[in-house]
Design a protein around this motif. Structure first.
Motif, mmCIF file in Angstrom:
data_model
loop_
_atom_site.group_PDB
_atom_site.id
_atom_site.type_symbol
_atom_site.label_atom_id
_atom_site.label_comp_id
_atom_site.label_asym_id
_atom_site.label_seq_id
_atom_site.Cartn_x
_atom_site.Cartn_y
_atom_site.Cartn_z
ATOM 1 N N UNK A 202 4.676 15.384 9.683
ATOM 2 C CA UNK A 202 4.126 15.943 8.453
ATOM 3 C C UNK A 202 2.766 15.342 8.102
ATOM 4 N N UNK A 203 2.270 14.431 8.943
ATOM 5 C CA UNK A 203 0.922 13.907 8.782
ATOM 6 C C UNK A 203 0.811 12.582 8.052
ATOM 7 N N UNK A 204 1.923 12.021 7.630
ATOM 8 C CA UNK A 204 1.905 10.762 6.883
ATOM 9 C C UNK A 204 2.058 9.576 7.842
ATOM 10 N N UNK A 205 1.845 8.389 7.311
ATOM 11 C CA UNK A 205 1.960 7.144 8.074
ATOM 12 C C UNK A 205 3.190 6.372 7.597
ATOM 13 N N UNK A 206 3.954 5.836 8.528
ATOM 14 C CA UNK A 206 5.082 4.966 8.187
ATOM 15 C C UNK A 206 4.551 3.535 8.185
ATOM 16 N N UNK A 207 4.615 2.879 7.018
ATOM 17 C CA UNK A 207 4.088 1.509 6.958
ATOM 18 C C UNK A 207 5.144 0.471 7.303
ATOM 19 N N UNK A 208 6.428 0.808 7.084
ATOM 20 C CA UNK A 208 7.511 -0.116 7.417
ATOM 21 C C UNK A 208 8.826 0.632 7.290
ATOM 22 N N UNK A 209 9.835 0.132 7.989
ATOM 23 C CA UNK A 209 11.207 0.602 7.767
ATOM 24 C C UNK A 209 11.984 -0.593 7.220
ATOM 25 N N UNK A 210 12.898 -0.300 6.320
ATOM 26 C CA UNK A 210 13.658 -1.375 5.676
ATOM 27 C C UNK A 210 15.107 -0.956 5.526
ATOM 28 N N UNK A 211 15.969 -1.969 5.526
ATOM 29 C CA UNK A 211 17.392 -1.738 5.320
ATOM 30 C C UNK A 211 18.013 -3.002 4.734
ATOM 31 N N UNK A 212 19.111 -2.836 4.072
ATOM 32 C CA UNK A 212 19.847 -3.973 3.549
ATOM 33 C C UNK A 212 20.432 -4.789 4.696
ATOM 34 N N UNK A 213 21.060 -4.122 5.674
ATOM 35 C CA UNK A 213 21.800 -4.796 6.748
ATOM 36 C C UNK A 213 21.238 -4.416 8.117
ATOM 37 N N UNK B 33 0.804 -1.216 0.000
ATOM 38 C CA UNK B 33 0.000 0.000 0.000
ATOM 39 C C UNK B 33 0.845 1.278 0.000
ATOM 40 N N UNK B 34 2.157 1.171 -0.043
ATOM 41 C CA UNK B 34 2.988 2.368 0.075
ATOM 42 C C UNK B 34 2.746 3.339 -1.073
ATOM 43 N N UNK B 35 2.819 4.629 -0.713
ATOM 44 C CA UNK B 35 2.658 5.680 -1.721
ATOM 45 C C UNK B 35 3.954 6.436 -1.969
ATOM 46 N N UNK B 36 4.880 6.402 -1.005
ATOM 47 C CA UNK B 36 6.147 7.129 -1.082
ATOM 48 C C UNK B 36 7.264 6.274 -0.482
ATOM 49 N N UNK B 37 8.482 6.511 -0.956
ATOM 50 C CA UNK B 37 9.671 5.919 -0.345
ATOM 51 C C UNK B 37 10.524 7.060 0.183
ATOM 52 N N UNK B 38 10.780 7.034 1.482
ATOM 53 C CA UNK B 38 11.673 8.016 2.105
ATOM 54 C C UNK B 38 13.015 7.340 2.297
ATOM 55 N N UNK C 1 5.928 14.836 2.261
ATOM 56 C CA UNK C 1 4.810 13.909 2.465
ATOM 57 C C UNK C 1 3.724 14.646 3.235
ATOM 58 N N UNK C 2 2.542 14.049 3.254
ATOM 59 C CA UNK C 2 1.443 14.691 3.974
ATOM 60 C C UNK C 2 0.379 13.687 4.361
ATOM 61 N N UNK C 3 -0.738 14.195 4.887
ATOM 62 C CA UNK C 3 -1.830 13.320 5.317
ATOM 63 C C UNK C 3 -2.281 12.385 4.195
ATOM 64 N N UNK C 4 -2.498 11.118 4.571
ATOM 65 C CA UNK C 4 -2.930 10.113 3.608
ATOM 66 C C UNK C 4 -1.790 9.350 2.956
ATOM 67 N N UNK C 5 -0.567 9.890 3.029
ATOM 68 C CA UNK C 5 0.576 9.202 2.432
ATOM 69 C C UNK C 5 0.996 8.036 3.324
ATOM 70 N N UNK C 6 1.391 6.945 2.674
ATOM 71 C CA UNK C 6 1.855 5.738 3.362
ATOM 72 C C UNK C 6 3.298 5.517 2.927
ATOM 73 N N UNK C 7 4.217 5.666 3.868
ATOM 74 C CA UNK C 7 5.630 5.806 3.551
ATOM 75 C C UNK C 7 6.449 4.610 4.017
ATOM 76 N N UNK C 8 7.320 4.144 3.138
ATOM 77 C CA UNK C 8 8.365 3.191 3.491
ATOM 78 C C UNK C 8 9.617 4.000 3.780
ATOM 79 N N UNK C 9 10.247 3.763 4.923
ATOM 80 C CA UNK C 9 11.509 4.422 5.263
ATOM 81 C C UNK C 9 12.633 3.447 4.965
ATOM 82 N N UNK C 10 13.583 3.866 4.130
ATOM 83 C CA UNK C 10 14.652 2.975 3.687
ATOM 84 C C UNK C 10 16.018 3.552 4.037
ATOM 85 N N UNK C 11 16.886 2.699 4.577
ATOM 86 C CA UNK C 11 18.282 3.058 4.826
ATOM 87 C C UNK C 11 19.144 1.857 4.471
#
Length: 180
Positions: A142-153, A53-58, A113-123
């Protein structure tokens, strides 16, 4: 997943006593010189999130930019930058976080990002989790939702993934390295 964990780990360089004595640094930069490894990594993340469901990648400054930009391009999603303080033009919000010795800060542009956005945080890597948690705080502010955080390691001995999960944010990593 369509990646070979052993192959990717064979490409990542382990550098003892860098940047200071007692630290085993996990250097992912050789992945960018190995097209096979880079494709495995990018494709694995793309496959994981393609139907989400993600809308943005941070993505977080700076190695996180490299893999996340491939993901955003392939998935046709907006890519938003989380940078070290003072690196983004225009109006920004910032969040300080604790380092082992002192503090640091990250920031995002206020219109990222803003309200209604569903964000994946990547590092690229999760150590203590401070940078990802700071990024998540900004995204929520900023009003958005973090759906998951992800990283390689993941470096599980530093318990960053646990700290992130304790805030209710799911964590996904491809590889883990035990020991400091």
């Amino acid at each position: 997943m369509s990646y070979d964990e052993f192959y990717i780990k064979s490409v990542i360089r382990s550098l003892p006593d860098w940047p200071e004595p007692g630290v085993m640094f996990r250097d992912i930069t050789p992945i960018f010189k190995d097209p096979k490894a880079l494709r495995m990594v990018a494709d694995a993340f793309i496959q994981r999130y393609m139907d989400s469901e993600l809308t943005h990648i941070a993505c977080i400054d700076a190695r996180g930019f490299l893999i996340a930009s491939i993901m955003a391009y392939q998935m046709q999603k907006p890519l938003v930058l989380v940078r070290k303080k003072g690196k983004l033009p225009g109006e920004t919000v910032h969040q300080e976080y604790q380092l082992e010795y002192g503090t640091s800060a990250v920031e995002m542009q206020v219109d990222a990002v803003g309200p209604g956005d569903k964000v994946l945080v990547f590092d690229d890597l999760i150590a203590t989790g401070g940078t990802i948690l700071a990024a998540c705080t900004l995204i929520k502010r900023l009003g958005a939702e973090v759906i998951e955080s992800a990283a390689l390691v993941d470096l599980p001995d530093l318990q960053g993934s646990i700290r992130i999960q304790e805030t209710g944010i799911p964590v996904f990593t491809m590889l883990a390295y035990e020991g400091l």
